[in-house]
Design a protein around this motif. Structure first.
Motif, short mmCIF file in Angstrom:
data_model
loop_
_atom_site.label_atom_id
_atom_site.label_comp_id
_atom_site.label_asym_id
_atom_site.label_seq_id
_atom_site.Cartn_x
_atom_site.Cartn_y
_atom_site.Cartn_z
N ALA A 168 57.55 -18.02 62.47
CA ALA A 168 56.22 -17.40 62.52
C ALA A 168 56.23 -15.97 62.02
CB ALA A 168 55.69 -17.45 63.95
N GLU A 169 57.35 -15.26 62.24
CA GLU A 169 57.42 -13.86 61.82
C GLU A 169 57.70 -13.70 60.33
OE1 GLU A 169 61.36 -14.72 64.08
OE2 GLU A 169 59.25 -15.36 64.12
N LYS A 170 58.01 -14.82 59.64
CA LYS A 170 58.25 -14.77 58.19
C LYS A 170 57.48 -15.91 57.52
CE LYS A 170 62.83 -12.58 58.29
NZ LYS A 170 64.25 -12.70 57.89
N PRO A 171 56.17 -15.86 57.54
CA PRO A 171 55.37 -17.00 57.07
C PRO A 171 55.45 -17.26 55.57
CG PRO A 171 53.95 -15.11 57.53
CD PRO A 171 55.31 -14.76 58.05
N THR A 172 55.96 -16.31 54.80
CA THR A 172 56.04 -16.48 53.34
C THR A 172 57.40 -17.01 52.89
OG1 THR A 172 56.69 -14.16 53.12
CG2 THR A 172 54.34 -14.68 52.85
N VAL A 173 58.27 -17.36 53.84
CA VAL A 173 59.63 -17.76 53.51
C VAL A 173 59.86 -19.23 53.84
CG1 VAL A 173 62.08 -17.33 53.89
CG2 VAL A 173 60.47 -15.42 53.93
N GLY A 174 60.04 -20.05 52.80
CA GLY A 174 60.39 -21.45 52.98
C GLY A 174 61.90 -21.63 52.89
#
Length: 375
Positions: free
Chosen positions: A184-190
């Protein structure tokens, strides 16, 4: 009509040539996704949420994968009697599952030959696979280029390892890396996006991975890479010049995309083939899509061939975008069979219509553009 218009519009602008040049840019070679056919059910039994054909079908290339691919590519020749060639955007490292599971402290990687050695010890499908790849390179059926050191986001991996996230641990125990969740704290990281980030400060860490990755690439494949495409096209634009300084002369980019700058701030980036303003590297832009085992409700031979015709009509080289998952059969041999049958049919149609076609690797095309020839 709408698709025909789109096929032409995407070829407007950029470097041109009257020659009929055709390249295949095929992502993900050298990467472990699923360990074996049994991995899917084992992961699902642990609650791992698998999604899409990559999580269900993608696996490291076996000897048979390479043999059958090279047979198809070698059966079709261009005007100079060169075989069709895949530019495989490839990884040189994978997770060292044994070391990570033993220590449970930090991410560790191993080079591709070691991965193949370990897999071959338990699975005959991988015996001689790396040697077959080397043979394919020598025979000019395949030309690996830099796709990153590994096809995973190391920071996300480390964050999940720190809390021993059950989905990560299930993957490690099954020697796989599929269906990994975001944080949740890194929503742009897949999980597959090696150079994705949330905070721009991570760019410095990415520089170290890129530098080490290029070193690993040369060690594994025996030569320096001159082209690069980042996994899932995630890369901070600040890294363009840095990558160029490492000896990479061309970077593969989307024609149009939202480029992340950090903390959910994006800019619109538009690209065209060739040199662009204020950039010292060549931009490669794929202009044809070919994903023969993906169900899009299209005839892939006709759908792709029409894109090729549009590119040639506008004096553009063809760069066909594809992925390894279309041609691998370790999880499902029928997937590989289907992909290769359609690939051969497409190549046959191309040489029949365009006997003057020239098959090139993407790095060869980059050298042509760099030399300023055939404008």
């Amino acid at each position: 009509m709408k698709q025909t218009l789109a096929n032409h519009i995407k070829n407007i602008g950029g470097w041109t040539t009257k020659r009929k040049i055709l390249c295949f840019a095929v992502d993900d070679y050298g990467n472990i996704r699923l360990h074996s056919p049994s991995s899917v059910e084992k992961l699902k039994s642990k609650g791992v949420q698998l999604s899409g054909r990559f999580d269900y079908l993608d696996a490291l290339d076996t000897r048979e994968d390479y043999e059958q691919l090279f047979e198809v590519l070698g059966s079709i020749k261009d005007k100079y009697l060169n075989p069709a060639i895949f530019t495989s955007y490839a990884l040189s490292a994978n997770i060292d599952f044994d070391k990570v599971l033993k220590e449970r402290r930090k991410y560790e990687y191993e080079l591709l030959p070691e991965t193949y050695k370990k897999l071959a010890a338990d699975d005959l499908a991988y015996e001689g696979a790396f040697e077959m790849l080397q043979e394919g390179i020598a025979n000019k059926f395949i030309k690996p280029q830099f796709h990153g050191r590994e096809h995973l986001n190391v920071s996300l991996f480390q964050d999940l390892l720190n809390i021993e996230h059950p989905h990560l641990m299930a993957n490690l125990e099954n020697r796989s890396y599929a269906g990994i969740p975001k944080l949740a704290e890194k929503p742009t990281v897949g999980f597959t996006q090696a150079f994705a980030f949330w905070d721009e400060k991570e760019v410095e860490y990415h520089k170290s991975i890129i530098k080490d990755g290029l070193r690993c690439f040369e060690k594994v494949y025996g030569y320096k890479s001159v082209t690069f495409t980042p996994p899932a096209q995630q890369l901070h634009p600040k890294l363009y010049n840095y990558i160029n300084q490492q000896g990479v002369i061309s970077i593969d980019k989307s024609r149009s995309m939202q480029r992340h700058l950090g903390q959910n701030e994006f800019i619109q980036e538009k690209n065209k083939l060739g040199y662009q303003n204020n950039q010292e590297h060549i931009t490669m832009v794929r202009n044809v899509v070919f994903e023969p085992t993906e169900d899009r409700g299209v005839d892939w031979v006709e759908f792709t061939f029409k894109q090729i015709q549009a590119a040639f009509r506008l004096n553009k080289p063809v760069i066909v975008s594809s992925h390894r998952v279309n041609y691998c059969g370790h999880i499902d041999p029928e997937n590989r069979t289907k992909g290769l049958i359609i690939l051969k049919a497409l190549l046959q149609k191309v040489v029949q219509k365009y006997p003057e076609v020239e098959f090139m690797s993407v790095d060869q095309l980059a050298e042509e553009i760099n030399a300023g020839s055939n404008l």
